[in-house]
Design an enzyme around this catalytic site. Structure first.
Site, PDB file in Angstrom:
ATOM      1  N   SER A 144       0.870  -1.176   0.000  1.00  0.00           N
ATOM      2  CA  SER A 144       0.000   0.000   0.000  1.00  0.00           C
ATOM      3  C   SER A 144       0.903   1.221   0.000  1.00  0.00           C
ATOM      4  O   SER A 144       2.083   1.136   0.370  1.00  0.00           O
ATOM      5  CB  SER A 144      -0.881   0.000   1.266  1.00  0.00           C
ATOM      6  OG  SER A 144      -1.471   1.259   1.499  1.00  0.00           O
ATOM      7  N   TYR A 157      -2.025  -1.044  10.560  1.00  0.00           N
ATOM      8  CA  TYR A 157      -2.101  -1.270   9.110  1.00  0.00           C
ATOM      9  C   TYR A 157      -0.814  -0.792   8.438  1.00  0.00           C
ATOM     10  O   TYR A 157      -0.219  -1.502   7.620  1.00  0.00           O
ATOM     11  CB  TYR A 157      -3.320  -0.537   8.541  1.00  0.00           C
ATOM     12  CG  TYR A 157      -3.460  -0.620   7.041  1.00  0.00           C
ATOM     13  CD1 TYR A 157      -4.070  -1.719   6.450  1.00  0.00           C
ATOM     14  CD2 TYR A 157      -2.989   0.405   6.221  1.00  0.00           C
ATOM     15  CE1 TYR A 157      -4.204  -1.798   5.066  1.00  0.00           C
ATOM     16  CE2 TYR A 157      -3.113   0.330   4.839  1.00  0.00           C
ATOM     17  CZ  TYR A 157      -3.714  -0.766   4.266  1.00  0.00           C
ATOM     18  OH  TYR A 157      -3.846  -0.845   2.895  1.00  0.00           O
TER      19      TYR A 157
END
Length: 305
Positions: A144, A157
């Site tokens: 990401s 995350y």
């Protein structure tokens, strides 16, 4: 003809969102697919796309990416069905947000277990299959932009994606000498339902420090994802990067300002002093070993001293 024609690819979480977009792009390139899933409705919807577009039906494998025995069985099943496995795409993940200063062990165990542990499990299970196969082979790990950009609401995350980045960048040095490509993919906003992961939290990780999920608040946040890139478009960019042998694929162009700031802040943080010659020599050897690995040499610890 695509250089991926007939290659066999396994994609974790390949039935919805970015995973389905990657599966569609892999299918466009002529790959034969095995896709893991957990949700039957998502699997049925994905199956309908392949049928409507006249594509070969994928091999469907139900899998919890935290289940190591399940991964081993999946790798064996793909090999048994297709004969060889050439591409591993570790895509499955959860997007969970909250104040990291309030996080519990359960928050860490779940998010890191899926986002980083799932990648590790995929590598351990499938790399032996890729090594045993012939011809063009590749590992793709989906991280990401959070692997580069930190923020106040996605600490665990972000940690998981930093970990995937570090693992993938290092793994590439080991795989290139084996004739296996390795690509880190860092997408940004994709038009998916990734925002609703908190609604699917497993019971064994229920003791969250983030508090109860505010459904209305999360749904409002989810509306932002409608501005995201089409998953199929992102998948097509990933295939292009794989074909080019890229170690890193950014699917979105809107981050020049962020990377400029990272570059400037990093240089400014370096001490303004001269390093001693012996330390400079150690770093020279490290850089040369990395270049040699990407040129096809298997590096050992002897090359670093």
């Amino acid at each position: 003809m695509s250089d991926w024609q007939g290659r066999v690819a396994f994609i974790s979480g390949g039935v919805s969102g970015l995973g389905l977009g990657i599966a569609q792009a892999f299918s466009d390139a002529g790959m034969r697919l095995a896709l893991s899933y957990r949700n039957e409705d998502y699997r049925a919807s994905a199956s309908a796309w392949f049928a409507a577009n006249g594509r070969e039906e994928p091999l469907w494998i139900k899998l919890d990416v935290m289940d190591r025995a399940g991964w081993a069985a999946a790798a064996d099943a793909v090999e048994a069905h297709f004969g060889e496995v050439h591409v591993l795409c570790n895509n499955a993940g959860v997007s969970v947000f909250g104040d990291t200063a309030e996080a519990s062990h359960a928050d860490y165990d779940w998010i890191m277990g899926v986002n980083f542990g799932g990648v590790v499990n995929g590598i351990v299970a499938f790399l032996p299959k890729l090594k045993a196969a012939q011809g063009k082979r590749h590992v793709v790990n989906i991280a990401s932009m959070a692997a580069y950009l930190s923020g106040p609401q996605a600490g665990i995350y972000t940690a998981s994606k930093f970990a995937v980045r570090g693992l993938t960048e290092s793994l590439r040095y080991n795989l290139v000498p084996l004739g296996i490509g390795c690509t880190l993919v860092c997408p940004a906003l994709i038009r998916t339902n990734a925002w609703d992961s908190a609604f699917r939290r497993p019971a064994e990780f229920a003791s969250s420090g983030f508090g109860a999920v505010d459904k209305a608040q999360l749904e409002q946040f989810g509306s932002v994802f409608q501005a995201g890139m089409d998953p199929h478009e992102a998948g097509t960019k990933i295939v292009a990067g794989m074909s080019a042998g890229a170690g890193l694929v950014f699917t979105h162009p809107e981050f020049a300002e962020d990377f400029k700031a990272i570059y400037e802040d990093s240089l400014a943080a370096l001490p303004d002093e001269v390093a001693p010659p012996e330390r400079l020599e150690v770093e020279r050897m490290r850089r040369e070993a990395n270049k040699a690995a990407l040129a096809g040499k298997a590096i050992t610890i002897d090359d670093l001293s």
